[in-house]
Scaffold this motif. Structure first.
Motif, PDB file in Angstrom:
ATOM      1  N   ALA A  61       0.845  -1.196   0.000  1.00 59.23           N
ATOM      2  CA  ALA A  61       0.000   0.000   0.000  1.00 59.23           C
ATOM      3  C   ALA A  61       0.882   1.248   0.000  1.00 59.23           C
ATOM      4  CB  ALA A  61      -0.899   0.003   1.230  1.00 59.23           C
ATOM      5  N   SER A  62       0.499   2.234  -0.792  1.00 56.20           N
ATOM      6  CA  SER A  62       1.285   3.468  -0.869  1.00 56.20           C
ATOM      7  C   SER A  62       0.679   4.513   0.054  1.00 56.20           C
ATOM      8  CB  SER A  62       1.319   3.973  -2.301  1.00 56.20           C
ATOM      9  OG  SER A  62       0.058   4.493  -2.638  1.00 56.20           O
ATOM     10  N   TRP A  63       1.214   5.734   0.003  1.00 54.27           N
ATOM     11  CA  TRP A  63       0.680   6.814   0.854  1.00 54.27           C
ATOM     12  C   TRP A  63      -0.750   7.151   0.482  1.00 54.27           C
ATOM     13  CZ3 TRP A  63      -0.769  11.182  -1.748  1.00 54.27           C
ATOM     14  CH2 TRP A  63      -0.273  11.304  -3.063  1.00 54.27           C
ATOM     15  N   VAL A  64      -1.164   6.868  -0.781  1.00 50.93           N
ATOM     16  CA  VAL A  64      -2.540   7.171  -1.190  1.00 50.93           C
ATOM     17  C   VAL A  64      -3.506   6.399  -0.304  1.00 50.93           C
ATOM     18  CG1 VAL A  64      -4.191   7.000  -3.069  1.00 50.93           C
ATOM     19  CG2 VAL A  64      -1.832   7.609  -3.552  1.00 50.93           C
ATOM     20  N   PHE A  65      -3.186   5.103  -0.106  1.00 45.43           N
ATOM     21  CA  PHE A  65      -4.061   4.237   0.675  1.00 45.43           C
ATOM     22  C   PHE A  65      -4.171   4.735   2.106  1.00 45.43           C
ATOM     23  CE2 PHE A  65      -4.850   0.483   3.261  1.00 45.43           C
ATOM     24  CZ  PHE A  65      -5.916  -0.077   2.592  1.00 45.43           C
ATOM     25  N   ARG A  66      -3.012   5.182   2.675  1.00 53.35           N
ATOM     26  CA  ARG A  66      -3.021   5.579   4.089  1.00 53.35           C
ATOM     27  C   ARG A  66      -3.643   6.942   4.310  1.00 53.35           C
ATOM     28  NH1 ARG A  66       1.762   2.720   3.944  1.00 53.35           N
ATOM     29  NH2 ARG A  66       2.869   4.584   3.305  1.00 53.35           N
ATOM     30  N   SER A  67      -3.510   7.853   3.333  1.00 50.70           N
ATOM     31  CA  SER A  67      -4.025   9.205   3.574  1.00 50.70           C
ATOM     32  C   SER A  67      -5.478   9.355   3.136  1.00 50.70           C
ATOM     33  CB  SER A  67      -3.164  10.236   2.849  1.00 50.70           C
ATOM     34  OG  SER A  67      -3.130   9.934   1.479  1.00 50.70           O
ATOM     35  N   ALA A  68      -5.959   8.457   2.268  1.00 55.16           N
ATOM     36  CA  ALA A  68      -7.310   8.633   1.733  1.00 55.16           C
ATOM     37  C   ALA A  68      -8.392   8.684   2.819  1.00 55.16           C
ATOM     38  CB  ALA A  68      -7.623   7.533   0.721  1.00 55.16           C
ATOM     39  N   PRO A  69      -8.391   7.810   3.840  1.00 56.69           N
ATOM     40  CA  PRO A  69      -9.508   7.858   4.795  1.00 56.69           C
ATOM     41  C   PRO A  69      -9.671   9.208   5.460  1.00 56.69           C
ATOM     42  CG  PRO A  69      -8.263   5.864   5.112  1.00 56.69           C
ATOM     43  CD  PRO A  69      -7.498   6.681   4.132  1.00 56.69           C
ATOM     44  N   SER A  70      -8.539   9.806   5.925  1.00 53.61           N
ATOM     45  CA  SER A  70      -8.680  11.099   6.609  1.00 53.61           C
ATOM     46  C   SER A  70      -9.165  12.159   5.633  1.00 53.61           C
ATOM     47  CB  SER A  70      -7.350  11.533   7.211  1.00 53.61           C
ATOM     48  OG  SER A  70      -6.427  10.510   7.157  1.00 53.61           O
TER      49      SER A  70
ATOM     50  N   GLY B  78     -17.187  15.292  -5.200  1.00 56.27           N
ATOM     51  CA  GLY B  78     -16.504  14.620  -6.301  1.00 56.27           C
ATOM     52  C   GLY B  78     -15.062  14.316  -5.946  1.00 56.27           C
ATOM     53  N   SER B  79     -14.382  15.257  -5.267  1.00 57.10           N
ATOM     54  CA  SER B  79     -12.987  14.994  -4.879  1.00 57.10           C
ATOM     55  C   SER B  79     -12.923  13.843  -3.890  1.00 57.10           C
ATOM     56  CB  SER B  79     -12.356  16.232  -4.233  1.00 57.10           C
ATOM     57  OG  SER B  79     -12.875  17.385  -4.774  1.00 57.10           O
ATOM     58  N   ALA B  80     -13.873  13.826  -2.927  1.00 57.93           N
ATOM     59  CA  ALA B  80     -13.874  12.739  -1.946  1.00 57.93           C
ATOM     60  C   ALA B  80     -14.025  11.392  -2.651  1.00 57.93           C
ATOM     61  CB  ALA B  80     -15.005  12.944  -0.947  1.00 57.93           C
ATOM     62  N   ARG B  81     -14.920  11.355  -3.622  1.00 57.65           N
ATOM     63  CA  ARG B  81     -15.183  10.121  -4.348  1.00 57.65           C
ATOM     64  C   ARG B  81     -13.951   9.688  -5.146  1.00 57.65           C
ATOM     65  NH1 ARG B  81     -19.900   7.663  -6.589  1.00 57.65           N
ATOM     66  NH2 ARG B  81     -21.317   9.034  -5.509  1.00 57.65           N
ATOM     67  N   PHE B  82     -13.268  10.676  -5.745  1.00 61.32           N
ATOM     68  CA  PHE B  82     -12.081  10.402  -6.539  1.00 61.32           C
ATOM     69  C   PHE B  82     -10.994   9.774  -5.670  1.00 61.32           C
ATOM     70  CE2 PHE B  82      -7.926  12.190  -7.864  1.00 61.32           C
ATOM     71  CZ  PHE B  82      -7.787  11.478  -9.038  1.00 61.32           C
ATOM     72  N   LEU B  83     -10.760  10.388  -4.481  1.00 65.92           N
ATOM     73  CA  LEU B  83      -9.732   9.862  -3.587  1.00 65.92           C
ATOM     74  C   LEU B  83     -10.068   8.446  -3.147  1.00 65.92           C
ATOM     75  CD1 LEU B  83      -9.139  13.039  -1.464  1.00 65.92           C
ATOM     76  CD2 LEU B  83      -7.475  11.899  -2.899  1.00 65.92           C
ATOM     77  N   GLN B  84     -11.360   8.243  -2.853  1.00 64.05           N
ATOM     78  CA  GLN B  84     -11.801   6.926  -2.402  1.00 64.05           C
ATOM     79  C   GLN B  84     -11.561   5.870  -3.476  1.00 64.05           C
ATOM     80  OE1 GLN B  84     -14.658   6.353   0.566  1.00 64.05           O
ATOM     81  NE2 GLN B  84     -12.877   5.026   0.474  1.00 64.05           N
ATOM     82  N   ALA B  85     -11.857   6.231  -4.730  1.00 57.97           N
ATOM     83  CA  ALA B  85     -11.682   5.267  -5.822  1.00 57.97           C
ATOM     84  C   ALA B  85     -10.201   4.978  -6.041  1.00 57.97           C
ATOM     85  CB  ALA B  85     -12.317   5.809  -7.099  1.00 57.97           C
ATOM     86  N   LEU B  86      -9.363   6.019  -5.939  1.00 59.37           N
ATOM     87  CA  LEU B  86      -7.915   5.813  -6.072  1.00 59.37           C
ATOM     88  C   LEU B  86      -7.425   4.845  -5.010  1.00 59.37           C
ATOM     89  CD1 LEU B  86      -5.974   9.096  -6.750  1.00 59.37           C
ATOM     90  CD2 LEU B  86      -6.338   7.161  -8.231  1.00 59.37           C
ATOM     91  N   ALA B  87      -7.875   5.072  -3.748  1.00 58.53           N
ATOM     92  CA  ALA B  87      -7.438   4.217  -2.653  1.00 58.53           C
ATOM     93  C   ALA B  87      -7.923   2.795  -2.861  1.00 58.53           C
ATOM     94  CB  ALA B  87      -7.953   4.773  -1.331  1.00 58.53           C
ATOM     95  N   GLY B  88      -9.115   2.639  -3.459  1.00 60.61           N
ATOM     96  CA  GLY B  88      -9.638   1.305  -3.707  1.00 60.61           C
ATOM     97  C   GLY B  88      -8.750   0.526  -4.663  1.00 60.61           C
ATOM     98  N   MET B  89      -8.142   1.242  -5.638  1.00 58.22           N
ATOM     99  CA  MET B  89      -7.304   0.550  -6.615  1.00 58.22           C
ATOM    100  C   MET B  89      -5.860   0.401  -6.154  1.00 58.22           C
ATOM    101  SD  MET B  89      -8.621   1.998 -10.252  1.00 58.22           S
ATOM    102  CE  MET B  89      -8.332   3.687  -9.866  1.00 58.22           C
ATOM    103  N   ASP B  90      -5.500   1.124  -5.071  1.00 62.83           N
ATOM    104  CA  ASP B  90      -4.093   1.248  -4.708  1.00 62.83           C
ATOM    105  C   ASP B  90      -3.447  -0.081  -4.367  1.00 62.83           C
ATOM    106  OD1 ASP B  90      -1.843   3.017  -4.110  1.00 62.83           O
ATOM    107  OD2 ASP B  90      -2.108   2.205  -2.078  1.00 62.83           O
ATOM    108  N   VAL B  91      -4.137  -0.919  -3.580  1.00 66.10           N
ATOM    109  CA  VAL B  91      -3.518  -2.148  -3.119  1.00 66.10           C
ATOM    110  C   VAL B  91      -3.427  -3.178  -4.243  1.00 66.10           C
ATOM    111  CG1 VAL B  91      -3.673  -3.959  -1.389  1.00 66.10           C
ATOM    112  CG2 VAL B  91      -4.365  -1.665  -0.840  1.00 66.10           C
ATOM    113  N   GLY B  92      -4.319  -3.080  -5.220  1.00 66.53           N
ATOM    114  CA  GLY B  92      -4.215  -3.955  -6.367  1.00 66.53           C
ATOM    115  C   GLY B  92      -5.018  -5.232  -6.249  1.00 66.53           C
ATOM    116  N   THR B  93      -5.905  -5.343  -5.241  1.00 62.10           N
ATOM    117  CA  THR B  93      -6.766  -6.520  -5.202  1.00 62.10           C
ATOM    118  C   THR B  93      -7.918  -6.322  -6.176  1.00 62.10           C
ATOM    119  OG1 THR B  93      -8.030  -5.547  -3.434  1.00 62.10           O
ATOM    120  CG2 THR B  93      -6.277  -7.043  -2.804  1.00 62.10           C
ATOM    121  N   SER B  94      -8.488  -7.455  -6.610  1.00 63.84           N
ATOM    122  CA  SER B  94      -9.509  -7.343  -7.652  1.00 63.84           C
ATOM    123  C   SER B  94     -10.789  -6.712  -7.115  1.00 63.84           C
ATOM    124  CB  SER B  94      -9.800  -8.723  -8.220  1.00 63.84           C
ATOM    125  OG  SER B  94     -10.009  -9.618  -7.164  1.00 63.84           O
ATOM    126  N   PHE B  95     -11.095  -6.944  -5.821  1.00 65.61           N
ATOM    127  CA  PHE B  95     -12.331  -6.369  -5.289  1.00 65.61           C
ATOM    128  C   PHE B  95     -12.282  -4.854  -5.261  1.00 65.61           C
ATOM    129  CE2 PHE B  95     -13.635 -10.443  -3.227  1.00 65.61           C
ATOM    130  CZ  PHE B  95     -14.769 -10.545  -3.991  1.00 65.61           C
TER     131      PHE B  95
END
Lengths: 317, 221
Positions: A61-70, A106-123
């Motif tokens: 997981a990169s910093w995107v994954f860790r910073s997205a929730p806050s 829209g920005s919140a949604r964008f960050l959330q979607a980025l974080a969803g793809m960050d780890v690379g799992t299919s779900f």
């Protein structure tokens, strides 16, 4: 000074009220299908439990994954704090422009979607792609609703809109009714409620939001859940502020404290009435297939387009 | 003030007729289509009753009663029985997708507004708007007839087209009552003929999908 204090009250109010609203809807839904259900305060306990737990993060997981929730939580909280709830002349409300609110969400949604793809799992990927599909259809619809409202009221500022409706010059307007229905449909899609997404399931074929946040745990998950609750409260407050602003205190002077109190009580009433309607609606309807969501949102887009057309007709007469 | 309110309520009824037309285009299930059609007829009846009150023209109450009894109750209930007896309460397939149909529908509404409003500058506001909405309902009925394959939903499209005609007729001041009566009865006759055709088509082809009619060249081989 007083208005700053009231702004602080609103900031805390939306934060504290959001889990209660979610819990209220859950309890009500359980009662409606004949189960006892948890107490409405259960989301507070869940959030508290999650906050105390350790956050497990995937190795890659990169910093995107860790910073997205806050960031997602902060943006949702900001959006909810910007909507007029019980008073109109709060300092932050000068920034309460509808288009700005859509951009924040829209920005919140964008960050959330980025974080969803960050780890690379299919779900996470599938959740993000579905979320983006819903967003790409919901955003034109909500913008068209905003255009209808601003064509009618000549402003996209929420306090002006609420003030205009409060002045009582509106009457029965078909176009506003259509805009209301379209906004409710968009809100259902944006908050992931039942015909679009089921907030209570982890069924792999149908989940959207849950798939995106599947990798999160501990305090990260708490922030994401809280953000989702605040987002639900945001949409309820937004609909109340535009279409039923009655009772909002217009000026928060020292002698108007009573009015502010009335506004607060009425706001709570509106929020729980909205929760009741949501629970009834969700109990009465089945979830639709993911690929029918586009038709549902095209319906919302169509209604808002019709609202604009009706407005044009009745103004050009 | 009352003038404004009268206008708003008439506007409300006639626009709900139009919105229910869109509902017909959106709905895929046959029973749903029938329910929306009944609601649309109810909205037409309300619009007629309101115009009777607003224009002080009591004959329109009869129009409202005809719309209410025949089109909101008798025809939907009869269709319900037909659909049950023919065992066709399954999904309808559309020729083009629902989204495309809805888009076409919005384009038709814009077209009829652009067509009617400049042509009727001498009439009153209520008449102009009613005519624009009625023309849209009519065009949407036609769209429903060409976008569906199932014979029952095509007939519902035809009947909603007729709802548009009634909507146009009630908005015009001093429309002769004979015209409306004859329209209402011709619809009833058409309904009976359609009902018989359903059973005949069904007997011949074992389906109500009119797609099969295209290749049919009569009894000759």
């Amino acid at each position: 000074m007083l208005s700053f204090l009231l702004q602080l009250v609103q900031l805390l109010l939306v934060l504290l009220l959001a889990p209660l609203l979610t819990g209220f809807v859950r309890t009500l839904k359980a009662r409606l299908v004949g189960r006892r259900g948890p107490s409405p305060a259960q989301p507070y306990r869940d959030l508290w439990r999650l906050l105390r737990k350790e956050a497990v993060v995937a190795e890659n997981a990169s910093w995107v994954f860790r910073s997205a929730p806050s960031l997602v939580f902060a943006l949702s909280w900001l959006a909810a704090a910007l909507v007029p709830t019980f008073a109109l002349d709060l300092p932050l409300l000068r920034a309460a422009d509808l288009i700005a609110l859509v951009a924040i969400l829209g920005s919140a949604r964008f960050l959330q979607a980025l974080a969803g793809m960050d780890v690379g799992t299919s779900f996470g990927g599938i959740g993000s792609s579905r979320e983006m599909m819903i967003a790409s259809l919901a955003e034109p619809a909500i913008l068209l609703v905003i255009f209808t409202i601003s064509l009618f009221i000549h402003s996209t500022m929420l306090p002006h809109i609420a003030g205009f409706v409060l002045a009582g010059e509106v009457g029965i307007r078909v176009s506003l009714g259509l805009a209301l229905i379209a906004l409710i449909m968009v809100a259902i899609a944006e908050t992931g409620r039942i015909p679009v997404d089921n907030p209570a399931t982890h069924l792999e074929l149908t989940m959207v939001h849950e798939a995106m946040v599947l990798e999160y745990s501990g305090r990260h998950l708490a922030l994401i859940e809280a953000g989702q609750m605040v987002r639900l409260l945001f949409f309820v407050s937004l609909i109340a502020a535009i279409f039923a602003p009655w009772g909002i205190a217009e000026a928060s002077t020292a002698e108007g404290v009573g009015l502010v109190g009335i506004g607060l009580a009425l706001y709570l009433g509106k929020v729980f009435a909205g929760g009741l309607l949501l629970a009834l609606f969700e109990t009465g309807i089945a979830k639709m297939r993911v690929f029918r969501v586009s038709e549902f949102l095209a319906g919302a887009l169509l209604l808002s387009l019709l609202a604009t057309i009706f407005l044009y007709v009745s103004q050009s007469l | 003030m009352l003038r404004g309110l009268e206008f708003d309520i008439a506007h409300l009824f006639s626009s709900s007729v139009l919105i229910l037309s869109f509902g017909l285009l959106y709905q895929r299930r046959l029973f749903g289509v029938l329910q929306i059609y009944a609601l649309q007829a109810l909205a037409v009846a309300c619009a007629a009753a309101w115009q009777a009150y607003a224009q002080a023209y009591p004959q329109l109450y009869v129009t409202a009663a005809i719309a209410l009894v025949f089109k909101a109750i008798v025809i939907p209930v009869a269709f319900h029985h037909i659909v049950l007896r023919l065992h066709i309460h399954r999904e309808i397939e559309t020729v083009v997708g629902v989204n495309m149909t809805l888009l076409f529908g919005v384009a038709l509404v814009a077209l009829s507004i652009l067509l009617v409003l400049p042509m009727t500058t001498t009439s009153g506001n209520l008449t102009r708007e009613n005519l624009a909405l009625a023309l849209s309902v009519l065009l949407l009925g036609l769209l429903m007839m060409i976008s569906r394959r199932n014979a029952v939903s095509q007939v519902i499209g035809f009947l909603s087209l007729e709802n548009g005609l009634i909507l146009a007729a009630i908005g015009v001041k001093g429309m002769p009552f004979v015209v409306e009566m004859s329209v209402a009865f011709s619809v009833l006759v058409a309904f009976i003929v359609f009902g018989m055709f359903f059973f005949r088509i069904r007997e011949r082809f074992d389906t109500l999908d009119v797609h099969y009619l295209e290749a049919f060249r009569g009894e000759r081989h």
